[in-house]
Design a protein around this motif. Sequence first.
Motif, mmCIF file in Angstrom:
data_model
loop_
_atom_site.group_PDB
_atom_site.id
_atom_site.type_symbol
_atom_site.label_atom_id
_atom_site.label_comp_id
_atom_site.label_asym_id
_atom_site.label_seq_id
_atom_site.Cartn_x
_atom_site.Cartn_y
_atom_site.Cartn_z
ATOM 1 N N LEU A 57 1.104 -1.163 -0.006
ATOM 2 C CA LEU A 57 0.003 -0.124 0.017
ATOM 3 C C LEU A 57 0.996 1.420 0.071
ATOM 4 N N PRO A 58 1.843 1.214 0.637
ATOM 5 C CA PRO A 58 2.779 2.650 0.754
ATOM 6 C C PRO A 58 3.349 2.907 -0.788
ATOM 7 N N ILE A 59 3.528 1.711 -1.557
ATOM 8 C CA ILE A 59 3.963 1.780 -2.963
ATOM 9 C C ILE A 59 2.947 2.186 -3.809
ATOM 10 N N LEU A 60 1.663 1.681 -3.528
ATOM 11 C CA LEU A 60 0.608 2.354 -4.387
ATOM 12 C C LEU A 60 0.365 3.740 -4.048
ATOM 13 N N GLY A 61 0.279 4.146 -2.779
ATOM 14 C CA GLY A 61 0.313 5.588 -2.516
ATOM 15 C C GLY A 61 1.540 6.490 -3.402
ATOM 16 N N GLY A 62 2.515 6.067 -2.986
ATOM 17 C CA GLY A 62 3.580 6.936 -3.831
ATOM 18 C C GLY A 62 3.459 6.876 -5.030
ATOM 19 N N SER A 63 3.040 5.752 -5.840
ATOM 20 C CA SER A 63 2.728 5.830 -7.365
ATOM 21 C C SER A 63 1.688 7.103 -7.515
ATOM 22 N N ILE A 64 0.638 6.983 -7.080
ATOM 23 C CA ILE A 64 -0.307 7.650 -7.466
ATOM 24 C C ILE A 64 0.088 9.374 -7.053
ATOM 25 N N LEU A 65 0.788 9.444 -5.934
ATOM 26 C CA LEU A 65 1.006 10.926 -5.493
ATOM 27 C C LEU A 65 2.292 11.565 -6.220
ATOM 28 N N ARG A 66 3.094 10.615 -6.814
ATOM 29 C CA ARG A 66 4.327 11.007 -7.638
ATOM 30 C C ARG A 66 3.528 11.982 -8.631
ATOM 31 N N LEU A 67 2.437 11.657 -9.296
ATOM 32 C CA LEU A 67 1.982 12.372 -10.658
ATOM 33 C C LEU A 67 1.637 13.796 -9.877
ATOM 34 N N VAL A 68 1.086 14.005 -8.643
ATOM 35 C CA VAL A 68 0.778 14.968 -8.084
ATOM 36 C C VAL A 68 1.920 16.026 -7.779
ATOM 37 N N LEU A 69 3.060 15.305 -7.232
ATOM 38 C CA LEU A 69 4.229 15.956 -6.870
ATOM 39 C C LEU A 69 5.028 16.515 -8.276
ATOM 40 N N GLY A 70 4.866 15.580 -9.180
ATOM 41 C CA GLY A 70 5.618 15.660 -10.617
ATOM 42 C C GLY A 70 5.029 17.154 -11.127
ATOM 43 N N PHE A 71 3.733 17.351 -11.188
ATOM 44 C CA PHE A 71 3.095 18.437 -11.645
ATOM 45 C C PHE A 71 3.339 19.711 -10.660
ATOM 46 N N TYR A 107 -3.738 0.258 7.391
ATOM 47 C CA TYR A 107 -3.792 0.384 6.085
ATOM 48 C C TYR A 107 -3.951 1.593 5.690
ATOM 49 N N VAL A 108 -4.675 2.394 6.140
ATOM 50 C CA VAL A 108 -4.755 3.824 6.108
ATOM 51 C C VAL A 108 -3.768 4.667 6.040
ATOM 52 N N VAL A 109 -2.770 4.236 7.271
ATOM 53 C CA VAL A 109 -1.447 4.957 7.501
ATOM 54 C C VAL A 109 -0.575 4.483 6.432
ATOM 55 N N ALA A 110 -0.647 3.339 5.974
ATOM 56 C CA ALA A 110 0.337 2.756 4.966
ATOM 57 C C ALA A 110 0.236 3.428 3.669
ATOM 58 N N LEU A 111 -1.111 3.625 3.379
ATOM 59 C CA LEU A 111 -1.275 4.401 2.090
ATOM 60 C C LEU A 111 -0.925 5.875 2.052
ATOM 61 N N LEU A 112 -1.305 6.562 3.266
ATOM 62 C CA LEU A 112 -0.745 7.870 3.307
ATOM 63 C C LEU A 112 0.913 8.076 3.364
ATOM 64 N N LEU A 113 1.564 7.008 3.881
ATOM 65 C CA LEU A 113 3.159 6.955 3.636
ATOM 66 C C LEU A 113 3.559 7.156 2.243
ATOM 67 N N GLY A 114 2.701 7.048 1.180
ATOM 68 C CA GLY A 114 3.040 7.136 -0.157
ATOM 69 C C GLY A 114 3.744 8.378 -0.499
ATOM 70 N N VAL A 115 3.208 9.486 0.413
ATOM 71 C CA VAL A 115 3.596 10.964 0.233
ATOM 72 C C VAL A 115 5.219 10.833 0.338
ATOM 73 N N ALA A 116 5.941 10.063 1.079
ATOM 74 C CA ALA A 116 7.319 10.158 1.254
ATOM 75 C C ALA A 116 7.962 9.366 0.092
ATOM 76 N N GLY A 117 7.250 8.292 -0.250
ATOM 77 C CA GLY A 117 7.799 7.804 -1.832
ATOM 78 C C GLY A 117 7.671 8.683 -2.943
ATOM 79 N N ALA A 118 6.488 9.549 -2.961
ATOM 80 C CA ALA A 118 6.432 10.449 -4.050
ATOM 81 C C ALA A 118 7.682 11.551 -4.173
#
Length: 410
Positions: A57-71, A107-118
């Motif tokens: 889940l953190p990897i999924l969150g990072g994948s989604i948020l990378r598009l946001v941080l890329g913009f 699981y919620v925390v895991a998804l939100l950790l994606g911002v670090a991966g982004a």
Amino acid sequence: MMESKSFWKSGHKPTLFGAFMYFDISFMIWGMLGPLAVVIALDYPMTPLEKANLVALPILGGSILRLVLGFMSDYIGPKLTAQIGMLVTLVPLLLGWLWVDSLSQLYVVALLLGVAGASFAAALPLAGQWYGKEHQGLAMGIAGAGNSGTVLATLFANRLATHFGSWEVVFGLAIIPIVIVFILFSIFAKNSPNRPEPKKLSQYGSLLKQKDAWVFCAFYCVTFGGFVGLCNYLTIFFNTQYGLSPVRAADITTFCVIAGSFFRPVGGYLADKIGGTRMLTFLYTGACIMLIGVSFMPPLPVVVVMLFLGMMCLGAGNGSVFQLVPQRFGNEIGLMTGIVGAAGGLGGYALPLILGQLYSSYQSYTPGFVILSLIAAASLILVLFMQSRWRVSWLSRGNKGIAESTSLSS
């Protein structure tokens, strides 16, 4: 020797290392749940698939948020984007420390950790925009070596959880380094004066109409996805397959992760020298051989060596892919970093699920690693196919530099 000196005399070293620190500490936080999963399972018993989902889940969150941080990197600048990213990262850390009392909340925390991966989508443009095309592989490799933060996670997370008798405390302790890095980064890092002008949102979609963008996504889906997916899952693998304790399993994972992390800049540097696609040809071949070897589940010392070499190939592959991307999409590097990084994140999200699901079905990791080796083989075929096409098409566009990066000769 002269080329090495010219690199260090160009660009902006405080920004390069600021980007590295930001990326490093963010990756440490992004990868915490990988090693901690086997400790958390003592409080919240999980099936193999639930464990895989937790670390994916953190990897999924990072994948989604990378598009946001890329913009955001393109529009407001990579430095401010990075600062916002670090501040938002404090949210899942606080929740993991003080709020979680069920698996669903975790699981919620895991998804939100994606911002670090982004962080990928801000750190690489911040560093890369300071350097010319001839140094992109090394510059992006040094900044991208921040994925070594995963080493810190695998080395210390379970030790701290064991020492304090609580895995929640690890989330609280992670707040300290991210705050320190935020302060140092804010002082020393600067946006490049050569930063491209932001583009309209309507222009971004045009990138996805270009086949080259999708090819880069496929390459990175395998190299980075394989690296980060294994980083997050290997502790579970060693714990389940070889019966190792949480700390011992994480220690061996650390050894394997080191190979992928520290060979990223090597991959970028060598790609500058002999060509990006030539490097990828060697690296996908090596990864394929190592992964098929792991599928036989050899004795622990042998499997560790195979995974070390396999992770080395994947890590160097990350640097090789990003030696090519800025040369082809130099004016859209912020967005392309986000797009390609998102594809890598999706690959990393899929890998634990593949291994977890197939282990649940067959009570063996062999089918999963066979699938992974076949994916590496398919990537090798794609590189060979695209190599000759790119030499012709990019030269016809007048892009001599990237045409040379696809050359079969050094």
